[in-house]
Scaffold this motif. Sequence first.
Motif, PDB file in Angstrom:
ATOM      1  N   GLU A   1       0.829  -1.204   0.000  1.00  0.00           N
ATOM      2  CA  GLU A   1       0.000   0.000   0.000  1.00  0.00           C
ATOM      3  C   GLU A   1       0.864   1.255   0.000  1.00  0.00           C
ATOM      4  N   ASN A   2       1.959   1.232   0.748  1.00  0.00           N
ATOM      5  CA  ASN A   2       2.851   2.389   0.803  1.00  0.00           C
ATOM      6  C   ASN A   2       3.519   2.652  -0.543  1.00  0.00           C
ATOM      7  N   LEU A   3       3.770   1.555  -1.303  1.00  0.00           N
ATOM      8  CA  LEU A   3       4.407   1.697  -2.616  1.00  0.00           C
ATOM      9  C   LEU A   3       3.404   1.957  -3.734  1.00  0.00           C
ATOM     10  N   GLY A   4       2.120   1.985  -3.395  1.00  0.00           N
ATOM     11  CA  GLY A   4       1.102   2.229  -4.412  1.00  0.00           C
ATOM     12  C   GLY A   4       0.807   1.017  -5.271  1.00  0.00           C
ATOM     13  N   VAL A   5       1.090  -0.176  -4.746  1.00  0.00           N
ATOM     14  CA  VAL A   5       0.820  -1.414  -5.467  1.00  0.00           C
ATOM     15  C   VAL A   5      -0.540  -1.942  -5.015  1.00  0.00           C
ATOM     16  N   PRO A   6      -1.498  -2.128  -5.908  1.00  0.00           N
ATOM     17  CA  PRO A   6      -2.847  -2.520  -5.504  1.00  0.00           C
ATOM     18  C   PRO A   6      -2.888  -3.937  -4.940  1.00  0.00           C
ATOM     19  N   THR A   7      -3.624  -4.109  -3.866  1.00  0.00           N
ATOM     20  CA  THR A   7      -3.781  -5.411  -3.224  1.00  0.00           C
ATOM     21  C   THR A   7      -5.203  -5.499  -2.680  1.00  0.00           C
ATOM     22  N   PRO A   8      -5.774  -6.693  -2.572  1.00  0.00           N
ATOM     23  CA  PRO A   8      -7.146  -6.803  -2.074  1.00  0.00           C
ATOM     24  C   PRO A   8      -7.289  -6.197  -0.681  1.00  0.00           C
ATOM     25  N   GLY A   9      -8.499  -5.714  -0.382  1.00  0.00           N
ATOM     26  CA  GLY A   9      -8.784  -5.177   0.947  1.00  0.00           C
ATOM     27  C   GLY A   9      -8.543  -6.237   2.013  1.00  0.00           C
ATOM     28  N   TRP A  10      -8.182  -5.805   3.209  1.00  0.00           N
ATOM     29  CA  TRP A  10      -7.806  -6.769   4.239  1.00  0.00           C
ATOM     30  C   TRP A  10      -7.974  -6.191   5.631  1.00  0.00           C
ATOM     31  N   TRP A  11      -8.016  -7.091   6.610  1.00  0.00           N
ATOM     32  CA  TRP A  11      -7.974  -6.709   8.006  1.00  0.00           C
ATOM     33  C   TRP A  11      -7.342  -7.852   8.793  1.00  0.00           C
TER      34      TRP A  11
END
Length: 363
Positions: free
Chosen positions: A138-148
């Motif tokens: 997320e910090n690098l701007g790489v998209p990843t599925p939502g998570w918790w």
Amino acid sequence: MTRFLTASSSKAVQQATRTLHEWQPARQGLGVALVYGPVSLEDRLYHSKCPVEQRSVTALSGALEEIGVRWKVLDPCEPTFIPELAGYDVVLSNLHGPFGEDGRLQGLLDYIRMPYCGSGVAASAVAADKVLCKRVMENLGVPTPGWWVWSGGPADWAGTAVMVKPPFGGSSVGMSLVRDREALPLALADAARDAGDPVLVEDYVPGVPLTVGLLELPSGEVLVFPPLATEVTEADFYDADTKLDADSKCSVTVRAPELKPALLAEITGYATTLWDGMGLRGSARVDFMLTEAGQVHTLEVNTTPGMSRDSNFAVGGAMVGLTHTDIVLAMLHEALTRPPYDVPLPTPAFSSSTSTREAAVSP
């Protein structure tokens, strides 16, 4: 910044192959410790269920034999493991998951001044921790599925399917696809195991799994393999049993997907961003999910790609003209030509092979 090459860089790949083949003869007598043993849950599963001919250690042993080096499989579960390392010049690890792939082995090898293939402590630790890796993506701007993250107690159900994953380990061990509220508690307990670890809960994104391998070449450039698509026919997702293929059902089809240039560039861009952003080196594999609508979601980074003859990493290398042995040569070259780890620490008393190692890696 790293210079990246793709499958279209055929001349550069051919030059890299020639360089490796010219470098190989001088490696005769080089001592390679092939580290493999049932350390993590993932490794124990492979050790007990995966047919010998399908194991990475079998393929790697064959490659080392072909290269002509002196090698031995060293089991880190044996009490003589560390003293035995002193008899070798470089480590090629085939360990996965905790202790082998999460920076702890890498830290030990740094301390005893032992060159090793692949990423260092920090990159290995970040990639192995799925939650930390998510934050880096997320910090690098790489998209990843939502998570918790679930850390115990009641779990909220948002009404949509989720992937429940242990934060450490690979090969989908302990992973579950949960489609309803009733199945969630059992999946969380299974992923947390006895240690009560926090669990990654990720939005389920249906689509085609893609994987992209990256390999550091003698020039210092990094070759990005073409993406490979994996299609599973007898499971809800690419789970541990499917990856092990212990029953030889061959329920996974691996193919080169047809991707438009813009989409290929997008996927390649995310892989290279992670390579530089995480400080990867040697070799790595990045896994994605491609939706029917053409959206790309990055799932995880693997710093010790599987190296069986039919692994996705080996197949990706073959698509750009590299044999399995070429890949192993490139991994050894990167390890042995990397500037040594050098801090004012005492030289371990058992490192009697230092002079041999320096002689073995000289041009």
